[in-house]
Design a protein around this motif. Structure first.
Motif, PDB file in Angstrom:
ATOM      1  N   HIS A 244      16.548  19.796  78.908  1.00  6.08           N
ATOM      2  CA  HIS A 244      17.555  19.059  79.674  1.00  6.08           C
ATOM      3  C   HIS A 244      16.912  17.843  80.328  1.00  6.08           C
ATOM      4  CE1 HIS A 244      15.661  21.933  82.417  1.00  6.08           C
ATOM      5  NE2 HIS A 244      16.048  21.188  83.444  1.00  6.08           N
ATOM      6  N   ASN A 245      17.756  16.922  80.711  1.00  9.01           N
ATOM      7  CA  ASN A 245      17.287  15.701  81.351  1.00  9.01           C
ATOM      8  C   ASN A 245      18.410  15.179  82.257  1.00  9.01           C
ATOM      9  OD1 ASN A 245      16.178  13.290  82.103  1.00  9.01           O
ATOM     10  ND2 ASN A 245      16.010  12.445  80.025  1.00  9.01           N
ATOM     11  N   PRO A 246      18.323  15.467  83.564  1.00  9.96           N
ATOM     12  CA  PRO A 246      19.369  15.027  84.483  1.00  9.96           C
ATOM     13  C   PRO A 246      19.349  13.503  84.620  1.00  9.96           C
ATOM     14  CG  PRO A 246      17.706  16.387  85.624  1.00  9.96           C
ATOM     15  CD  PRO A 246      17.238  16.197  84.226  1.00  9.96           C
ATOM     16  N   CYS A 247      20.513  12.905  84.710  1.00  6.96           N
ATOM     17  CA  CYS A 247      20.545  11.476  85.008  1.00  6.96           C
ATOM     18  C   CYS A 247      21.811  11.129  85.779  1.00  6.96           C
ATOM     19  CB  CYS A 247      20.368  10.638  83.752  1.00  6.96           C
ATOM     20  SG  CYS A 247      21.800  10.475  82.722  1.00  6.96           S
ATOM     21  N   THR A 248      21.787   9.943  86.364  1.00  4.79           N
ATOM     22  CA  THR A 248      22.957   9.439  87.093  1.00  4.79           C
ATOM     23  C   THR A 248      23.335   8.098  86.479  1.00  4.79           C
ATOM     24  OG1 THR A 248      21.936   8.044  88.811  1.00  4.79           O
ATOM     25  CG2 THR A 248      21.831  10.438  89.128  1.00  4.79           C
ATOM     26  N   LYS A 249      24.541   7.658  86.749  1.00 11.61           N
ATOM     27  CA  LYS A 249      24.992   6.404  86.152  1.00 11.61           C
ATOM     28  C   LYS A 249      25.304   5.362  87.219  1.00 11.61           C
ATOM     29  CE  LYS A 249      26.424   8.037  81.675  1.00 11.61           C
ATOM     30  NZ  LYS A 249      27.478   8.226  80.673  1.00 11.61           N
ATOM     31  N   ASP A 250      25.313   4.105  86.799  1.00  6.73           N
ATOM     32  CA  ASP A 250      25.721   2.999  87.681  1.00  6.73           C
ATOM     33  C   ASP A 250      24.908   2.965  88.972  1.00  6.73           C
ATOM     34  OD1 ASP A 250      27.698   2.418  85.785  1.00  6.73           O
ATOM     35  OD2 ASP A 250      29.087   3.845  86.723  1.00  6.73           O
ATOM     36  N   ASP A 251      23.643   3.339  88.867  1.00  5.60           N
ATOM     37  CA  ASP A 251      22.747   3.243  90.023  1.00  5.60           C
ATOM     38  C   ASP A 251      23.183   4.140  91.185  1.00  5.60           C
ATOM     39  OD1 ASP A 251      20.361   1.829  89.996  1.00  5.60           O
ATOM     40  OD2 ASP A 251      21.029   0.528  91.632  1.00  5.60           O
ATOM     41  N   GLU A 252      23.979   5.156  90.892  1.00  4.81           N
ATOM     42  CA  GLU A 252      24.432   6.065  91.962  1.00  4.81           C
ATOM     43  C   GLU A 252      23.313   7.025  92.351  1.00  4.81           C
ATOM     44  OE1 GLU A 252      28.352   8.703  92.963  1.00  4.81           O
ATOM     45  OE2 GLU A 252      27.425   9.102  91.026  1.00  4.81           O
ATOM     46  N   GLU A 253      23.161   7.253  93.659  1.00  2.00           N
ATOM     47  CA  GLU A 253      22.234   8.282  94.131  1.00  2.00           C
ATOM     48  C   GLU A 253      23.012   9.584  94.278  1.00  2.00           C
ATOM     49  OE1 GLU A 253      18.807   7.904  97.160  1.00  2.00           O
ATOM     50  OE2 GLU A 253      20.448   8.805  98.290  1.00  2.00           O
ATOM     51  N   VAL A 254      22.604  10.579  93.552  1.00  9.82           N
ATOM     52  CA  VAL A 254      23.314  11.859  93.515  1.00  9.82           C
ATOM     53  C   VAL A 254      22.498  12.905  94.288  1.00  9.82           C
ATOM     54  CG1 VAL A 254      24.152  13.679  91.980  1.00  9.82           C
ATOM     55  CG2 VAL A 254      24.421  11.268  91.341  1.00  9.82           C
ATOM     56  N   HIS A 255      23.177  13.651  95.139  1.00 10.37           N
ATOM     57  CA  HIS A 255      22.494  14.667  95.941  1.00 10.37           C
ATOM     58  C   HIS A 255      22.763  16.055  95.357  1.00 10.37           C
ATOM     59  CE1 HIS A 255      22.347  11.933  99.780  1.00 10.37           C
ATOM     60  NE2 HIS A 255      21.833  11.386  98.707  1.00 10.37           N
TER      61      HIS A 255
END
Lengths: 121, 121
Positions: free
Chosen positions: B83-94
Motif C-alpha cells: 500500500h501507499n497512502p497519499c493525499t491530493k491537491d496538497d491537502e494535509e490529512v490527519h
C-alpha cells in the motif's frame, strides 16, 4: 480493504450495551456500542480496553474517581482495573472500542447485560 | 487512565509523515500522523494496520485499486498487502492509526521518509 463509515455503522443497530464488530486488526477488534445509563462494575484480567467517544459524554467510573470523556476523546482502561461506564441525563453515548478478540464483555462478572456474541456489521 | 483529546494532540506536532504515539493498548499502539502528498510503497509482513481518517480525504493506493477514505471512515490494510497512502491537491490529512508496537513505519522498505522512533505526546 473497503473503507468503513463509522456513522453509517451506528445506524445499523439500536440496542444499548450491545457491541457490534466493524473490523479486526490482528488479534484485536474494533467494536461500536451505544451506551445509556449505567453498565456493570467489572475488570478484564488480561486485556486493556480503549474507548473512543464518537458522540456524547462518557463518564468512566473507577473505584477512586470518575473520568469524563467527551466526543473526540479516548481513554484506555488498563487490564485489571475495575471500571463501570455510565452516561448522564439519559444521554445515549456512542463509542468505538479497540480491544482483544478475547475480551469478555463484562470481564469476570456475569450480568443480565452481558453479551457473548458481537454481531458483525 | 486520563482522557486523551485527539484534536489537541494534533496541535503538538507539525511535520508530515512523522507518527506520534498517543496511547498503548496491550501490544498495540495508537498513533497520529499528518499526511501530505505521497508516501512510499511498502507492506508489513506480520501486522495489519488500521487507518482512521480524522480530517481530509486519504487515498489509499493498492497495486490494483485506490480506496478513498474520508473523515469519519477507517480502513484496515491486511498484513502482506502493498500500500501507499497519499493525499491530493496538497491537502494535509490527519489520521489515527492502530497497529502493533512492532510495526515498522515503511515495512520492508528503507526510505528517507522512514521514521524509527515515534515520540510520545
Amino acid at each position: 480493504m473497503t473503507p468503513i463509515n463509522i456513522q453509517q455503522k451506528f445506524t445499523k443497530f439500536s440496542k444499548n450495551w450491545h457491541p457490534h464488530q466493524i473490523a479486526i486488526v490482528d488479534d484485536m477488534q474494533v467494536i461500536l456500542a451505544k451506551l445509556k445509563g449505567e453498565f456493570v462494575w467489572h475488570s478484564h484480567e488480561h486485556e486493556d480496553e480503549l474507548f473512543q467517544v464518537v458522540k456524547g459524554t462518557l463518564y468512566m467510573q473507577f473505584r477512586d474517581k470518575t473520568e469524563i470523556v467527551k466526543a473526540g476523546e479516548l481513554i484506555v482502561v488498563p487490564k485489571g482495573v475495575e471500571h463501570n461506564p455510565c452516561t448522564k441525563d439519559d444521554e445515549e453515548v456512542h463509542v468505538l472500542l479497540f480491544e482483544k478478540l478475547s475480551t469478555a464483555h463484562t470481564g469476570n462478572v456475569k450480568h443480565e447485560k452481558t453479551q457473548t456474541h458481537y454481531p458483525k456489521i
